[in-house]
Each structure stands twice: as structure tokens, then as C-alpha cells.
Design an enzyme around this catalytic site. Structure first.
Site, PDB file in Angstrom:
ATOM      1  NE  ARG A  42      -3.732  -2.135   2.334  1.00  0.00           N
ATOM      2  CZ  ARG A  42      -5.008  -2.088   1.717  1.00  0.00           C
ATOM      3  NH1 ARG A  42      -5.237  -0.900   1.072  1.00  0.00           N
ATOM      4  NH2 ARG A  42      -5.892  -2.989   1.596  1.00  0.00           N
ATOM      5  CB  SER A  49     -21.230 -11.942   8.814  1.00  0.00           C
ATOM      6  OG  SER A  49     -20.640 -10.798   8.170  1.00  0.00           O
ATOM      7  CB  SER A  96     -18.054   2.025   0.085  1.00  0.00           C
ATOM      8  OG  SER A  96     -17.062   1.449   0.380  1.00  0.00           O
ATOM      9  CG  HIS A 137     -20.137   3.929   2.507  1.00  0.00           C
ATOM     10  ND1 HIS A 137     -19.049   4.928   2.255  1.00  0.00           N
ATOM     11  CD2 HIS A 137     -19.496   3.127   3.001  1.00  0.00           C
ATOM     12  CE1 HIS A 137     -18.039   4.169   2.594  1.00  0.00           C
ATOM     13  NE2 HIS A 137     -18.092   3.166   3.132  1.00  0.00           N
ATOM     14  CE  LYS A 162     -16.511   6.200   4.930  1.00  0.00           C
ATOM     15  NZ  LYS A 162     -15.701   5.770   6.507  1.00  0.00           N
ATOM     16  CB  THR A 192      -9.832   5.106  24.004  1.00  0.00           C
ATOM     17  OG1 THR A 192      -9.102   5.970  23.066  1.00  0.00           O
ATOM     18  CG2 THR A 192     -11.527   5.381  23.611  1.00  0.00           C
ATOM     19  CB  THR A 193      -8.223  10.184  25.107  1.00  0.00           C
ATOM     20  OG1 THR A 193      -7.384  10.176  26.184  1.00  0.00           O
ATOM     21  CG2 THR A 193      -8.719  11.837  24.956  1.00  0.00           C
TER      22      THR A 193
END
Length: 405
Positions: free
Chosen positions: A31, A142, A194, A222, A252, A281-282
């Protein structure tokens, strides 16, 4: 003490990684990241290595990240509240904006409660893993093309699971029918996929859920901001309100950052109380949440309706011009325009030439995001794009396709 010669050094556990990275590069699947700094005064443009380029693959579908009202809301909030909250939700990190936004999101989707997470990925993963761990005999069904965040949330559990062919109602019905009515079940799917731009048969899936006593978890990522009279997604557009859980994002079409899940009060209160990725988590800064609230003001009002209409018109124009230019694309019923450019190396070469010679940035999509041979560009045509912009994009793409067959 002198250093050991290289040959005598103990082998690192990471020694094999360079070879695996080399394999990734040779396969064409390594990538590459294209740095681009967006220009607020020139929507759809960014600076890339000192040059101004057009960006045709952003998920900022409505251009809300550069909306003047949204930007001013974030700046004003930053000046009043600072750049961060300094803690997790349960330790000094919950602001009034969190409470207001969660209440508003729940009402938007007609649900009892909503929870805000730091991203859509985290929202999916944490909600699914927490709920499935709480109900170990829940069987999961799923869709085969579900997003990675849904897949990983399901994989992390020990629950029995079935993968049904994409949007295949008959196959899903057969799988559900293998279990007694009283068996807990959860169907996980998306509204808009998407990569192909297609839409799930939501009503039919909800019908199956009712027939087989199953719950549903619907990712509207989306479609949020883009579909429905007030931008609440495909469910709002088709008048379907039976999905048990609805997931959405701010990163998005809303133009800010974060994600959320709306659904039953008790279930999401349990997630709030047990999900590590929510508790430890913050949290999102107050300024970003205030920008999100202002963005929803625009999206849910008349201006939002105009943006959605223009987005549709631009996508239709793009498809028409691609067809005239004999460029292959998936004729999807959404705002997304997947342009087919088979060949992993070919799609990357064309992307690079578009960027270097035409100042057009569109990210190549290849395996594993799509099947090998199905490489493509996922083109988005924001409301601010003009006919001249779209014509220029198609001309440049046609020229690159002709030169790099």
C-alpha cells in the site's frame, strides 16, 4: 564491551518481516499513501508535494469538512474549550456536547439510545465484540461483503457464525432456518456497500429477522448524510425502522470525526459499561463534537437536501460521461461511481499518471479490498464539482486508459 558481530547477534523476531514486505511489494499489493493537505478555500483540492491537485476519491461526500458554518463552529469551540478533553468518557471526558449529540442521534434514528465512539471502525468492533461476548449462544449471520470492522468484530468472538452470499435473501433464509426460533440470532449487514455502490434489501432482511426472531445490526456508514429526507440513511429513505442497531459515522458525509451506534437502551448501556474501546480511550474533543452538531444542522435542513440533490445529479452526469467515453463502470443506484480498471499494477500506474500529469488524485482499489481482477477507482463527485470539472476528469482518465492498456 564491544558489539557482537552481525553473524553472532541473536535472531530478531522481526527478521522475517522484511521478506514478507518484499513479497507484498512484488505481488503489487504493497500500500502506497499519497499525502495531501486539503484546502478549505478550494473544496475538492489539496496540496501534494507543493502542487495543487484535485481529489476525486474522498469520502467527504457533501464537502462538509470545508463548510464555513462547520469550520467556524469548531474554531469557536476550540477557543472556548481548548483542543482536547483530557480524559476518557468516565474520567472528565464527557462534555455537554457528548450528551446532546448522543440524544440527537438516537432521535434521528428513532432509537432509545446512542453511543459515540472515536471512529466508525471502533464503533462496530467494540459494540459487536461486547454484545456477542455477553450472549455467547448468539448465532451471527454476516454478509460476505461486510466491512473489515464488522468482520473483525465478529471474528473476535467465539460465537457461531455464518457468512451468507452478498445480499442473498434465499441463502440467508436457509441459514436462519437451521436454528430454532428461540435461539438468539444477529444479522450483520450494511445499507450501502461502498466498493460496488449497491444497496442491501433492508426491508426483506428485516422481514426475515421478524420471521426467525433475529436481531439486526445495520451499518449505514456510506448513507449517513447522503440518503433520506433528513440524511439519516437508507432506512429513513425507504421508511424502514425495524433495524435493531444502526451504526453511522461523522468522518464521511458529516465532515468531522468519530462514529456511533444507535439502538436499544439496555444493550447500549451494557456496551457503555463494558466495551474496553469505549471506556479506556481518550474521547473526541468538544470542538469536534460542536462541529458535528453544526454539520447536522446543515444536513438535516433545506441546505442539506440541496446538497444531496446536487450530489446525485453530479454522480448521474459522471456516469453519463463515462458511458459516452466507453469507460467501464458499475452503474450503481447510489452516489458512488466505481470505475473498473482491472489489473493490480495497471490501476496503480494509471493512478500515478493521473496524479503526475493531470493533477488528479484518485486512489487505486485492489485486493484485498476487492477481488483480484476487480481493481477499480471509487470515484466520488461532490456537490461543488462543475460540469467542466467532471468532463476534465473523464478526458484525463480516457487518455490514461488509452496509453496504458
Amino acid at each position: 564491551m564491544s558489539a557482537l558481530p552481525v553473524s553472532a547477534r541473536p535472531m530478531s523476531v522481526f527478521d522475517g518481516l522484511e521478506e514478507r514486505l518484499a513479497d507484498l511489494r512484488s505481488s503489487g499489493l504493497y500500500r502506497e499513501f499519497t499525502p495531501c493537505s486539503y484546502l478549505a478555500e478550494q473544496p475538492g483540492h489539496a496540496m501534494h508535494r507543493g502542487a495543487r491537485v484535485q481529489v476525486w476519491c474522498t469520502n467527504d461526500y457533501l464537502g462538509m469538512s470545508q463548510n464555513t458554518q462547520v469550520m467556524h463552529a469548531q474554531v469557536a469551540s476550540t477557543l472556548q474549550h481548548g483542543t482536547g478533553n483530557g480524559g476518557s468518557r468516565n474520567i472528565a471526558g464527557t462534555s455537554e456536547a457528548h450528551v446532546e449529540l448522543e440524544t440527537r442521534l438516537a432521535a434521528w434514528h428513532g432509537k432509545a439510545r446512542a453511543l459515540i465512539f472515536t471512529s466508525g471502525y471502533v464503533a462496530n468492533f467494540e459494540t459487536l465484540t461486547t454484545l456477542l461476548a455477553a450472549v455467547p449462544d448468539m448465532v451471527v449471520f454476516s454478509d460476505s461483503l461486510n466491512h473489515r470492522s464488522l468482520i473483525e468484530g465478529i471474528r473476535a468472538s467465539k460465537n457461531r457464525r455464518h457468512i451468507f452470499p452478498h445480499n442473498d435473501i434465499a441463502a440467508l433464509d436457509d441459514m436462519l432456518g437451521q436454528y430454532p426460533v428461540e435461539q438468539p440470532k444477529l444479522i450483520v449487514f450494511e445499507s450501502v456497500y461502498s466498493m460496488d455502490g449497491d444497496i442491501a434489501p433492508i426491508t426483506e432482511i428485516c422481514d426475515l429477522a421478524e420471521r426467525h426472531n433475529a436481531m439486526t445490526y445495520l451499518d449505514e456508514t456510506h448513507a449517513i448524510g447522503v440518503n433520506g429526507p433528513s440524511g439519516a440513511g437508507i432506512c429513513e429513505e425507504i421508511g424502514e425502522h425495524r433495524a435493531t442497531f444502526v451504526q453511522g459515522v461523522f468522518g464521511k458525509a458529516v465532515g468531522t470525526t468519530g462514529g456511533y451506534v444507535a439502538g436499544p437502551d439496555t444493550a447500549l448501556d451494557y456496551v457503555r459499561s463494558h466495551a474496553p474501546g469505549f471506556i479506556f480511550t481518550t474521547t473526541i474533543p468538544r470542538s469536534s463534537l460542536d462541529a458535528t452538531l453544526r454539520s447536522l444542522d446543515v444536513i438535516q435542513g433545506a441546505a442539506g437536501a440541496e446538497l444531496r440533490l446536487k450530489l446525485r445529479e453530479n454522480a448521474a452526469l459522471m456516469r453519463s460521461l463515462l458511458r459516452e467515453a466507453r469507460i467501464d463502470f458499475i452503474d450503481a443506484p447510489t452516489h458512488l461511481v466505481p470505475v473498473l480498471v482491472p489489473g493490480g499494477e495497471r490501476v496503480k500506474r494509471i493512478s500515478r499518471r493521473l496524479l503526475d500529469e493531470y493533477g488528479i488524485y484518485v486512489q487505486p482499489i485492489n485486493f484485498p479490498s476487492v477481488a483480484k481482477g476487480g481493481e477499480r477507482f471509487r470515484v466520488t463527485v461532490a456537490p461543488f464539482r462543475t460540469r467542466a470539472d467532471i468532463e476534465g476528469f473523464v478526458r484525463a482518465l480516457r487518455a490514461c486508459l488509452d496509453d496504458l492498456r
